[in-house]
Design an enzyme around this catalytic site. Structure first.
Site, PDB file in Angstrom:
ATOM      1  N   ASP A 130       0.852  -1.196   0.000  1.00  0.00           N
ATOM      2  CA  ASP A 130       0.000   0.000   0.000  1.00  0.00           C
ATOM      3  C   ASP A 130       0.887   1.245   0.000  1.00  0.00           C
ATOM      4  O   ASP A 130       2.046   1.188   0.420  1.00  0.00           O
ATOM      5  CB  ASP A 130      -0.900   0.021   1.239  1.00  0.00           C
ATOM      6  CG  ASP A 130      -1.878  -1.145   1.250  1.00  0.00           C
ATOM      7  OD1 ASP A 130      -2.177  -1.683   0.162  1.00  0.00           O
ATOM      8  OD2 ASP A 130      -2.323  -1.521   2.346  1.00  0.00           O
TER       9      ASP A 130
HETATM   10  N1  URA Z   1      -1.083  -5.853   4.000  1.00  0.00           N
HETATM   11  C1  URA Z   1      -1.629  -4.630   3.983  1.00  0.00           C
HETATM   12  O1  URA Z   1      -2.693  -4.398   4.539  1.00  0.00           O
HETATM   13  N2  URA Z   1      -0.956  -3.653   3.327  1.00  0.00           N
HETATM   14  C2  URA Z   1       0.232  -3.841   2.717  1.00  0.00           C
HETATM   15  O2  URA Z   1       0.808  -2.906   2.151  1.00  0.00           O
HETATM   16  C3  URA Z   1       0.784  -5.132   2.745  1.00  0.00           C
HETATM   17  C4  URA Z   1       0.108  -6.130   3.399  1.00  0.00           C
END
Ligand code: URA
Length: 239
Positions: free
Chosen positions: A109
């Site tokens: 993310d």
């Molecule tokens: N899980 C998440 O919620 N976000 C990420 O960036 C990676 C794994």
């Protein structure tokens, strides 16, 4: 831009595609010794050609690619994508002429920091990301409230994810402090870590990926990357 999912293609089709030639013209070139693969003349149009083999037609290079592997420490705010109209992407951080040929072996993310692997080798990225491979990914998770023993036990047992109609693989979960958890998961579902904690009404306020399989950041600073050669490594990417 390379196609990450082209791994092998028949030589006659590859030439037709890259040189924009019809089948009979390709056949003539093959029969008259105009085609070379890795420097050696080749007349067998049925030969399967890997995406990193060099193919020439009358001395003109049609395909020549070098496999590339990059470990990047993604800072917060950078998008895990190859293009984005609004934000800087992981590709923008890689100062190499071949950076546009890369694709991601697993995203993070925008706010998440840590290890991202980029490559132009579709076989390698598939081995790291295909769900059946269960490659471990370890995260340091900072939360807005303490994580209960029940939550840790649920992570370890595996949790139902209704949208995907599945149960997560049993995770490894250790409390470093009441609000910092080290979590290893074996798949990469959309927002998986945040969704796991939100089941217990716990908000993830910082998320950092420490490792993917046996690849780790070591002491790579945020925003920096390291080039490596996955082909020199004997084991599978899962380690
Ligand atoms: N899980 C998440 O919620 N976000 C990420 O960036 C990676 C794994």
């Amino acid at each position: 831009m390379g196609d990450p999912f082209f791994v092998f293609m028949r030589l006659d089709r590859l030439i037709g595609h890259l040189a924009q030639l019809g089948r009979s013209t390709v056949r003539t070139h093959l029969a008259t010794g105009h085609v070379s693969v890795n420097g050696t003349p080749e007349s067998n149009g049925l030969r399967e050609i890997g995406s990193f083999e060099t193919v020439t037609l009358e001395g003109r290079t049609l395909q020549s690619r070098t496999p590339r592997y990059v470990l990047l420490h993604k800072p917060a705010g950078i998008v895990s994508a190859t293009t984005d109209l609004e934000h800087r992407t992981v590709i923008d951080l890689i100062d190499e002429p071949w950076a546009p040929d890369l694709h991601l072996a697993g995203r993070l993310d925008r706010a998440t920091t840590g290890l991202v692997i980029l490559t132009n080798d579709g076989t390698f990225s598939t081995a790291l990301t295909e769900p059946g491979a269960h490659v471990p990914k370890t995260y340091l998770v900072t939360t807005d409230k303490p994580v209960s023993p029940e939550a840790l036990a649920a992570f370890r047992a595996g949790m139902p994810f209704a949208k995907e109609r599945t149960i997560t693989q049993p995770a490894i979960a250790h409390a470093i402090t009441p609000t910092i958890t080290r979590l290893t998961i074996y798949e990469g579902k959309h927002h998986q870590v945040k969704r796991m904690f939100s089941r217990f009404e716990i908000k993830v306020i910082a998320l950092h990926r420490e490792s993917i399989g046996r690849y780790t950041l070591e002491n790579l600073p945020p925003g920096e990357y390291r080039i490596f050669d996955a082909r020199e490594e004997k084991q599978t990417p899962a380690g």
